[in-house]
Design a protein around this motif. Structure first.
Motif, PDB file in Angstrom:
ATOM      1  N   LEU A 147      20.350  30.307  27.225  1.00  0.00           N
ATOM      2  CA  LEU A 147      20.946  28.991  26.965  1.00  0.00           C
ATOM      3  C   LEU A 147      21.312  28.865  25.495  1.00  0.00           C
ATOM      4  O   LEU A 147      20.661  29.460  24.633  1.00  0.00           O
ATOM      5  CB  LEU A 147      19.943  27.886  27.300  1.00  0.00           C
ATOM      6  CG  LEU A 147      19.281  27.921  28.665  1.00  0.00           C
ATOM      7  CD1 LEU A 147      18.294  26.763  28.788  1.00  0.00           C
ATOM      8  CD2 LEU A 147      20.304  27.880  29.773  1.00  0.00           C
ATOM      9  N   ASP A 148      22.328  28.074  25.229  1.00  0.00           N
ATOM     10  CA  ASP A 148      22.627  27.799  23.820  1.00  0.00           C
ATOM     11  C   ASP A 148      21.864  26.546  23.377  1.00  0.00           C
ATOM     12  O   ASP A 148      21.068  25.991  24.143  1.00  0.00           O
ATOM     13  CB  ASP A 148      24.135  27.667  23.596  1.00  0.00           C
ATOM     14  CG  ASP A 148      24.738  26.471  24.307  1.00  0.00           C
ATOM     15  OD1 ASP A 148      23.958  25.590  24.768  1.00  0.00           O
ATOM     16  OD2 ASP A 148      25.970  26.415  24.428  1.00  0.00           O
ATOM     17  N   GLU A 149      22.111  26.058  22.150  1.00  0.00           N
ATOM     18  CA  GLU A 149      21.317  24.943  21.640  1.00  0.00           C
ATOM     19  C   GLU A 149      21.574  23.647  22.396  1.00  0.00           C
ATOM     20  O   GLU A 149      20.776  22.714  22.354  1.00  0.00           O
ATOM     21  CB  GLU A 149      21.563  24.738  20.132  1.00  0.00           C
ATOM     22  CG  GLU A 149      22.950  24.291  19.751  1.00  0.00           C
ATOM     23  CD  GLU A 149      23.871  25.453  19.426  1.00  0.00           C
ATOM     24  OE1 GLU A 149      24.724  25.296  18.563  1.00  0.00           O
ATOM     25  OE2 GLU A 149      23.757  26.523  20.064  1.00  0.00           O
ATOM     26  N   ASN A 150      22.679  23.620  23.136  1.00  0.00           N
ATOM     27  CA  ASN A 150      22.973  22.424  23.925  1.00  0.00           C
ATOM     28  C   ASN A 150      22.459  22.524  25.349  1.00  0.00           C
ATOM     29  O   ASN A 150      22.740  21.680  26.186  1.00  0.00           O
ATOM     30  CB  ASN A 150      24.485  22.184  23.951  1.00  0.00           C
ATOM     31  CG  ASN A 150      25.031  21.954  22.551  1.00  0.00           C
ATOM     32  OD1 ASN A 150      24.414  21.252  21.750  1.00  0.00           O
ATOM     33  ND2 ASN A 150      26.155  22.582  22.257  1.00  0.00           N
ATOM     34  N   GLY A 151      21.738  23.618  25.628  1.00  0.00           N
ATOM     35  CA  GLY A 151      21.192  23.780  26.971  1.00  0.00           C
ATOM     36  C   GLY A 151      22.207  24.303  27.974  1.00  0.00           C
ATOM     37  O   GLY A 151      21.970  24.272  29.176  1.00  0.00           O
ATOM     38  N   LYS A 152      23.342  24.767  27.487  1.00  0.00           N
ATOM     39  CA  LYS A 152      24.351  25.317  28.405  1.00  0.00           C
ATOM     40  C   LYS A 152      24.095  26.794  28.642  1.00  0.00           C
ATOM     41  O   LYS A 152      23.700  27.523  27.738  1.00  0.00           O
ATOM     42  CB  LYS A 152      25.754  25.150  27.800  1.00  0.00           C
ATOM     43  CG  LYS A 152      26.457  23.868  28.230  1.00  0.00           C
ATOM     44  CD  LYS A 152      27.908  23.836  27.775  1.00  0.00           C
ATOM     45  CE  LYS A 152      28.791  24.737  28.627  1.00  0.00           C
ATOM     46  NZ  LYS A 152      30.175  24.747  28.189  1.00  0.00           N
ATOM     47  N   VAL A 153      24.365  27.235  29.879  1.00  0.00           N
ATOM     48  CA  VAL A 153      24.141  28.642  30.213  1.00  0.00           C
ATOM     49  C   VAL A 153      25.157  29.509  29.485  1.00  0.00           C
ATOM     50  O   VAL A 153      26.365  29.307  29.606  1.00  0.00           O
ATOM     51  CB  VAL A 153      24.254  28.877  31.734  1.00  0.00           C
ATOM     52  CG1 VAL A 153      24.157  30.363  32.059  1.00  0.00           C
ATOM     53  CG2 VAL A 153      23.186  28.088  32.472  1.00  0.00           C
ATOM     54  N   VAL A 154      24.649  30.449  28.717  1.00  0.00           N
ATOM     55  CA  VAL A 154      25.532  31.369  28.016  1.00  0.00           C
ATOM     56  C   VAL A 154      25.752  32.619  28.866  1.00  0.00           C
ATOM     57  O   VAL A 154      26.860  33.109  29.013  1.00  0.00           O
ATOM     58  CB  VAL A 154      24.925  31.788  26.657  1.00  0.00           C
ATOM     59  CG1 VAL A 154      25.847  32.752  25.935  1.00  0.00           C
ATOM     60  CG2 VAL A 154      24.640  30.564  25.822  1.00  0.00           C
TER      61      VAL A 154
END
Lengths: 477, 242
Positions: free
Chosen positions: A25-32
């Motif tokens: 996840l990135d810092e925004n909680g989105k799946v990378v």
């Protein structure tokens, strides 16, 4: 890439072998990114070096307890080339085909009923306490018995052709070591009608489920992809032999009637440092665009037709759903798998009535070769065996690309898609865990045979914050 | 009593009276009487050797190798006892852990005397740790392969080459834990005068010396020990006819 949190799901249950999923996840909680890690080490390609070639079909089948016949036969096909016996006698080829269809039958029955049906019958989000094969036996006892009896029938076919239900010895370089006795044939023929009826019922269960839930299933872990399989020279589905065909997501032909002996001119493998499992791709398209799917879905997409009537009728219903275009729905694997189950049963019915199986001409030999390549369509997809044999009959090099390896990139894509669609915030819910596993199981419940790369870094775990600082790092191997 | 019987010795095995010719070994006399004494290094037609000790019996209460011990009038032999079975099993277990015996893909499986002995003696799991030694495969001969991983040092190949083939292809080399079968050519078996038709190429009880390119030709179910345990032919009284 900035990664704020790693979510690790392990172990993946009801998958043979050990898988481990990492969702970055990135810092925004989105799946990378999502990765299906393969942390088992097998090493067959290395330790068969220095072993005699005639031992290999028996040795390499130990890769797996579910589909040993596939490895046994692929290796035997490669060794047919080594002894110059690739033009098998009718008895040898038909005995091997019978063994292979028995294998497809038992494996597909296992995959669908034992491993996947709990998800389909109870729903992905059902309590894991009932969403298992025991739960199926409790609520659908007739179906459970039928599943066991179907699998048993396939195993009996294998025993009659290979000598044992698991890890037999039937195929030898240039042929087979036994024919089918009349007693064996008659015992197996008794059950044919019942098995055909059950197979038709299995197709109906898979079809009804897929069609009724298509709206929900269509986006589930799905994506456009290329598809690859063997097909017969007339384009028919052929699970034991044939040439390679690959099509893209829209059905455009990428490769067709490629001689298996030349597979290396068309297929390459990429190594990534976080997995033991390599990533195959079609050379002309490169690793980014050349990856492909194999297995039942791919085979239904690539085949021009199926040469058995009941399965062909089922295939027509299958392709009608996508108006004749390739089907890219991950969950459609199950429907495709059951169509193949029916096809295998029809093939077995025809073979059991073929007098060639009682023939006595079992082995042929010819011009000796240094290299042997054998491909077939294993239950989970195209299987490549490639060996180099020295003048003293010893293996000096080997390359195995197993079905699960061929599906490596697609499985990662499926997991990433599911994670993007189902991850809420950064919390791992039971539902998310289940959905990820369901997506993997659509492809392949078997990971144990797919790991074979050499190296000291089977798995690296790293936690990196959004500034790129490594917060924690672990490695195994 | 006939004149022939009068010339014979009489002794007992597990209480059963056995007649034997002077000069016979206990193993030979027992086989002719339909009594199986488990053995590995002993082979009909070869001189007694006495190295594996699987045929150990109690003679008048003392352990002796049945394959080398001559019969004597009135001797009391114990063969089929729980204690001896355990002793024999422990020897077979040591043979298993000392080499690399992977029955699951060995072409000798089903025809292997070591494997069959393990089954006959009820061996489940060796009581010792596996040693996993590093051993070599000699594939230099065009028709015969030597897989030293599977050698149990029974010397049947050595004796068969010398006594039956009139050659001297095999001999022990090195000592102790490093002991192994050597051949009389520096480059391996391919440099010797071993022929695929030699008795020495057939004498191996395990999968160490095998003919090339014929492995797995006999289907499961038709192999030597698939349906009957090792020793059955002796117990069926067939040893006298061989």
């Amino acid at each position: 890439m900035s990664v704020a949190k790693r979510i690790v799901i392990e172990p993946v249950t009801r998958v043979e072998g050990h898988g481990k999923v990492t969702i970055l996840l990135d810092e925004n909680g989105k799946v990378v990114q999502a990765r299906l890690h393969i942390v088992e080490f097998r090493g067959f390609e290395r330790f068969i070096q220095g072993r005699p070639f005639w031992e290999v079909p028996v040795l390499v089948q130990r890769l797996c307890g579910i589909c040993p016949v596939s490895h046994h036969l692929a290796a035997a096909k490669a060794m047919d080339r080594v002894v110059g016996g690739e033009k098998l006698t009718p008895t040898a080829e038909k005995m091997r085909r019978l063994m292979h269809y028995g294998q497809i039958y038992q494996s597909h029955a296992l995959h669908f009923f034992h491993l996947s049906s709990p998800d389909l019958l109870f729903g992905f989000d059902a309590d894991v306490g009932i969403r298992n094969v025991i739960g199926v036996a409790g609520k659908y006892p007739d179906l459970a018995v039928q599943a066991v009896m179907m699998r048993k029938y396939g195993q009996e076919i294998i025993k009659a052709t290979a000598g044992k239900k698991i890890h037999g010895t039937g195929a030898i370089p240039g042929g087979i070591n036994k024919n089918l006795s009349l007693a064996e044939r008659d015992g197996l023929l008794k059950e044919v009608e019942q098995q055909i009826a059950w197979s038709k019922g299995a197709v109906k269960i898979a079809k009804d489920y897929t069609v009724e839930n298509l709206t929900k299933l269509a986006p589930f872990g799905s994506f456009d992809s290329n598809h690859l399989s063997l097909v017969r020279s007339d384009g028919a589905m052929d699970l034991y032999d044939g040439n390679l065909r690959a099509i893209d997501a829209q059905g455009k032909v990428i490769l067709d009637q490629v001689d298996c002996q030349k597979y290396l001119d068309f297929i390459a493998e990429e190594v990534r440092d976080w997995s033991y499992m390599k990533f195959p791709f079609i050379r002309s398209l490169g690793p980014d665009k050349g990856w492909y799917r194999v297995g039942p879905l791919a085979r239904l997409n690539t085949a021009t037709f199926i040469d058995t009537p009941l399965a062909e009728a089922a295939r027509k219903e299958f392709v009608a759903v996508t108006s004749g275009k390739p089907n890219n729905v991950t969950m459609a694997y199950h429907w495709a798998r059951m169509i193949e189950l029916l096809h295998a049963m029809e093939k077995m019915q025809a073979l059991l009535n073929d007098k060639d199986l009682q023939g006595k001409d079992l082995v042929v030999k010819g011009q000796r070769r240094e290299v042997g390549i054998g491909l077939l369509e294993a239950p989970r997809g195209t299987l490549f065996h490639h060996y180099v044999v020295d003048k003293n009959d010893m293996i000096v090099a080997a390359n195995l690309i197993v079905s699960t390896t061929n599906n490596n990139e697609p499985m990662n894509r499926a997991v990433a898609k599911v994670a993007r669609d189902h991850l809420q915030g950064v919390e791992i819910t039971e539902a998310l865990l289940n959905h990820v596993e369901v997506a993997i199981r659509a492809y392949d419940p078997c990971l144990s045979c797919a790991t074979h790369a050499l190296g000291q870094m089977p798995l690296m775990l790293a936690v990196v914050d959004h500034r790129g600082q490594v917060l924690d790092e672990k490695s195994r191997g | 009593m006939s004149a022939q019987d009068a010339a014979k010795l009489s002794f007992t095995i597990d209480g059963k009276e056995v007649k034997a010719e002077p000069g016979q070994t206990i193993l030979q006399a027992a086989a002719l009487a339909g009594i199986y004494i488990p053995h590995l290094c002993a082979m009909k037609g070869l001189s007694p050797w006495g190295s594996c000790r699987v045929c150990t019996v109690l003679v008048n209460g003392k352990p002796q190798a049945a394959c080398t011990m001559p019969v004597a009038e009135g001797m009391i032999v114990e063969n089929d006892t729980a204690e001896l079975k355990d002793l024999r099993s422990s020897i077979v277990e040591m043979l298993f852990v000392e080499g690399n015996h992977f029955c699951m893909f060995c072409e000798k499986s089903g025809n292997c005397e070591l494997q069959a002995m393990g089954y006959r003696l009820g061996m489940l799991q060796p009581r010792h740790d596996y040693m996993f030694p590093t051993r070599q495969v000699d594939a230099s001969h065009p028709d015969v392969m030597l897989d030293h991983n599977r050698c149990i040092l029974c010397a049947r190949c050595i004796r068969a080459s010398k006594e039956l083939d009139g050659k001297n292809v095999f001999q022990f080399i090195h000592r102790g834990a490093h002991k192994r079968i050597g051949v009389d050519a520096a480059g391996g078996a391919g440099g010797t005068n071993l022929a695929v038709t030699d008795k020495a190429a057939e004498a191996c009880p395990v999968g160490c010396i095998v003919k090339k390119r014929v492995g797995f030709a006999v289907p499961i179910g038709q192999r030597l020990y698939d349906t009957k345990p090792i020793g059955s032919h002796i117990e069926a009284g067939r040893a006298a006819k061989e």
